[in-house]
Design a protein around this motif. Sequence first.
Motif, PDB file in Angstrom:
ATOM      1  N   LYS A  20      47.755 112.756  49.638  1.00  0.00           N
ATOM      2  CA  LYS A  20      46.513 112.784  48.879  1.00  0.00           C
ATOM      3  C   LYS A  20      46.615 113.581  47.582  1.00  0.00           C
ATOM      4  O   LYS A  20      45.652 113.659  46.832  1.00  0.00           O
ATOM      5  CB  LYS A  20      45.399 113.373  49.751  1.00  0.00           C
ATOM      6  CG  LYS A  20      45.086 112.561  50.991  1.00  0.00           C
ATOM      7  CD  LYS A  20      43.919 113.150  51.757  1.00  0.00           C
ATOM      8  CE  LYS A  20      44.257 114.461  52.396  1.00  0.00           C
ATOM      9  NZ  LYS A  20      43.168 114.985  53.256  1.00  0.00           N
ATOM     10  N   MET A  45      45.245 112.246  44.184  1.00  0.00           N
ATOM     11  CA  MET A  45      43.865 111.775  44.058  1.00  0.00           C
ATOM     12  C   MET A  45      43.063 112.703  43.155  1.00  0.00           C
ATOM     13  O   MET A  45      43.298 113.908  43.117  1.00  0.00           O
ATOM     14  CB  MET A  45      43.184 111.749  45.432  1.00  0.00           C
ATOM     15  CG  MET A  45      43.701 110.723  46.392  1.00  0.00           C
ATOM     16  SD  MET A  45      42.737 110.832  47.920  1.00  0.00           S
ATOM     17  CE  MET A  45      43.805 109.905  49.022  1.00  0.00           C
ATOM     18  N   LYS A  83      33.765 108.010  48.969  1.00  0.00           N
ATOM     19  CA  LYS A  83      33.992 106.689  48.385  1.00  0.00           C
ATOM     20  C   LYS A  83      32.678 106.196  47.778  1.00  0.00           C
ATOM     21  O   LYS A  83      31.612 106.325  48.388  1.00  0.00           O
ATOM     22  CB  LYS A  83      34.471 105.715  49.459  1.00  0.00           C
ATOM     23  CG  LYS A  83      34.740 104.303  48.957  1.00  0.00           C
ATOM     24  CD  LYS A  83      35.267 103.415  50.089  1.00  0.00           C
ATOM     25  CE  LYS A  83      35.505 101.989  49.616  1.00  0.00           C
ATOM     26  NZ  LYS A  83      35.974 101.110  50.700  1.00  0.00           N
ATOM     27  N   LEU A 124      36.759 112.903  52.016  1.00  0.00           N
ATOM     28  CA  LEU A 124      37.124 111.838  51.093  1.00  0.00           C
ATOM     29  C   LEU A 124      35.880 110.992  50.853  1.00  0.00           C
ATOM     30  O   LEU A 124      35.406 110.292  51.745  1.00  0.00           O
ATOM     31  CB  LEU A 124      38.257 110.975  51.664  1.00  0.00           C
ATOM     32  CG  LEU A 124      38.775 109.879  50.723  1.00  0.00           C
ATOM     33  CD1 LEU A 124      39.312 110.479  49.437  1.00  0.00           C
ATOM     34  CD2 LEU A 124      39.854 109.048  51.405  1.00  0.00           C
ATOM     35  N   ARG A 151      36.184 103.482  43.814  1.00  0.00           N
ATOM     36  CA  ARG A 151      36.089 104.837  43.289  1.00  0.00           C
ATOM     37  C   ARG A 151      36.074 105.842  44.440  1.00  0.00           C
ATOM     38  O   ARG A 151      35.297 105.717  45.388  1.00  0.00           O
ATOM     39  CB  ARG A 151      34.851 104.976  42.411  1.00  0.00           C
ATOM     40  CG  ARG A 151      34.898 104.067  41.197  1.00  0.00           C
ATOM     41  CD  ARG A 151      33.585 104.040  40.435  1.00  0.00           C
ATOM     42  NE  ARG A 151      33.211 105.372  40.005  1.00  0.00           N
ATOM     43  CZ  ARG A 151      32.008 105.901  40.191  1.00  0.00           C
ATOM     44  NH1 ARG A 151      31.072 105.222  40.811  1.00  0.00           N
ATOM     45  NH2 ARG A 151      31.748 107.115  39.756  1.00  0.00           N
ATOM     46  N   PHE A 152      36.943 106.851  44.323  1.00  0.00           N
ATOM     47  CA  PHE A 152      37.126 107.842  45.375  1.00  0.00           C
ATOM     48  C   PHE A 152      37.130 109.246  44.779  1.00  0.00           C
ATOM     49  O   PHE A 152      37.426 109.424  43.598  1.00  0.00           O
ATOM     50  CB  PHE A 152      38.450 107.605  46.112  1.00  0.00           C
ATOM     51  CG  PHE A 152      38.568 106.281  46.805  1.00  0.00           C
ATOM     52  CD1 PHE A 152      38.284 106.173  48.159  1.00  0.00           C
ATOM     53  CD2 PHE A 152      38.960 105.144  46.114  1.00  0.00           C
ATOM     54  CE1 PHE A 152      38.384 104.942  48.806  1.00  0.00           C
ATOM     55  CE2 PHE A 152      39.069 103.911  46.751  1.00  0.00           C
ATOM     56  CZ  PHE A 152      38.786 103.821  48.095  1.00  0.00           C
ATOM     57  N   ARG A 160      38.322 113.280  46.264  1.00  0.00           N
ATOM     58  CA  ARG A 160      38.743 114.199  47.321  1.00  0.00           C
ATOM     59  C   ARG A 160      37.979 115.518  47.111  1.00  0.00           C
ATOM     60  O   ARG A 160      38.107 116.160  46.056  1.00  0.00           O
ATOM     61  CB  ARG A 160      40.254 114.412  47.193  1.00  0.00           C
ATOM     62  CG  ARG A 160      40.862 115.400  48.171  1.00  0.00           C
ATOM     63  CD  ARG A 160      42.327 115.575  47.779  1.00  0.00           C
ATOM     64  NE  ARG A 160      43.003 116.573  48.584  1.00  0.00           N
ATOM     65  CZ  ARG A 160      44.131 117.162  48.210  1.00  0.00           C
ATOM     66  NH1 ARG A 160      44.681 116.830  47.032  1.00  0.00           N
ATOM     67  NH2 ARG A 160      44.712 118.066  48.982  1.00  0.00           N
ATOM     68  N   LEU A 176      44.698 105.987  50.570  1.00  0.00           N
ATOM     69  CA  LEU A 176      43.322 105.531  50.746  1.00  0.00           C
ATOM     70  C   LEU A 176      43.224 104.346  51.690  1.00  0.00           C
ATOM     71  O   LEU A 176      42.196 104.112  52.310  1.00  0.00           O
ATOM     72  CB  LEU A 176      42.725 105.142  49.385  1.00  0.00           C
ATOM     73  CG  LEU A 176      42.522 106.287  48.399  1.00  0.00           C
ATOM     74  CD1 LEU A 176      42.114 105.744  47.046  1.00  0.00           C
ATOM     75  CD2 LEU A 176      41.474 107.257  48.922  1.00  0.00           C
TER      76      LEU A 176
END
Length: 416
Positions: free
Chosen positions: A332, A335, A404, A402, A409-410, A412, A323
Amino acid sequence: MNKAIQTLIDRGFVKDCTDFEGLSDLMDKGPVTFYCGVDPTGPSLHVGHIVPFFAMHHLQEAGHNPICLVGGGTGLIGDPSGKTEMRKILSEETIRDNVGRIKGQLGKIVDLSDNPPAGHGKAHVMNNADWLVDLNYIKFLRDVGVYFSVNRMLTFEGVKQRLERGLSFIEFNYQLLQSYDFHVLNEKTGCRLQIGGADQWGNIVAGIDLIQRMGGEQCYGLTFNLIMRADGKKMGKSEKGAVFLSPELYSPYDFYQYWRNVADADAVRFMKLFTFLSLDEIAEYEDPARNINDAKARLAYEVTKIVHGEEEAEKAKSAAQALFSPSAAASKEGMPSVEIPLSDFENGIGVLDLYTRSGLTSSNGDARRLVTQGGAEINGKKISDPKAVISTSDLDDDKELLLKAGKKRFMRVIAK
């Protein structure tokens, strides 16, 4: 002071003991059998439950013999300690299912194997349903209830707090049952010590008193600090709610991120409580010249490794690095992710709908606030127009996005 007790003090666990000197002398004489109980009132333990079991790990390493008591019996009632209202009464089938899940989680922290390493104590898992479920109520009142003073029970802090809001008779019986657990374990296994959170003090003292009144030997209680974060909030709470140990309820990546994002003032303190690292190794992170982020990253990795295993810890670590490091973009895998049909992108998805479908926002209204307040970002690009439409042209070469939300906080998004 006995070395094992001193270790718990040095790591920040200990709140109080019924008799430090007596317990220290007992432990100096040889291995002590001790127990800690947990009621299976949910399908998973959360971070707030596990402090006593990390303490149990250190006592086991010192050669003492732990009993993990899963409350298949007491869980049918629910402990009122520290609760503002009565627990929901669960079915026996649900309790049995929860017992099996919790046993597996405890085995990540305490060595439940048949052959522990040399010098370590032998652990057992027991279920108080084995002696509580078929109790004869009249006989129980005559043999056990006769030793309890209602006046004394009303003086315990946990009971007093609940009396202000209402305490059911079924909950009022809980202290008798937990005390009886200690008596049974003392008779069956020679258990001399009960450990638990500070909110268990009244129940523990009542159990010790019952054992003595029923002709048993001197027993002891050791309680641990209720862990609060530096900001004064209860440990184990996050934006998503309780930080569960179950990967189905709280993903390993989110679990890692929870620890990675603790306050600077908590990092080393939590390393002492929630990891198996030695105090000497932890001391290296207390050096003022050391970047505090090193401590937070190590904390996150170590706790995730204990609870979810080394493979998941590595995946979460790599995903977190991806990230913030373009060179790590291929990492990734760990995630949190969600799949959305590619056809939806071909038709175009409104940004508000996309955030809500990803789970990063609870509603389109919530998503609108995120966007208008500048907290939304897609593939590194700030999104400020709530009417924006995301299409296939916004997908990267892997047909992914991706997302955000805020700083930490993310999600995918995989188009399929």
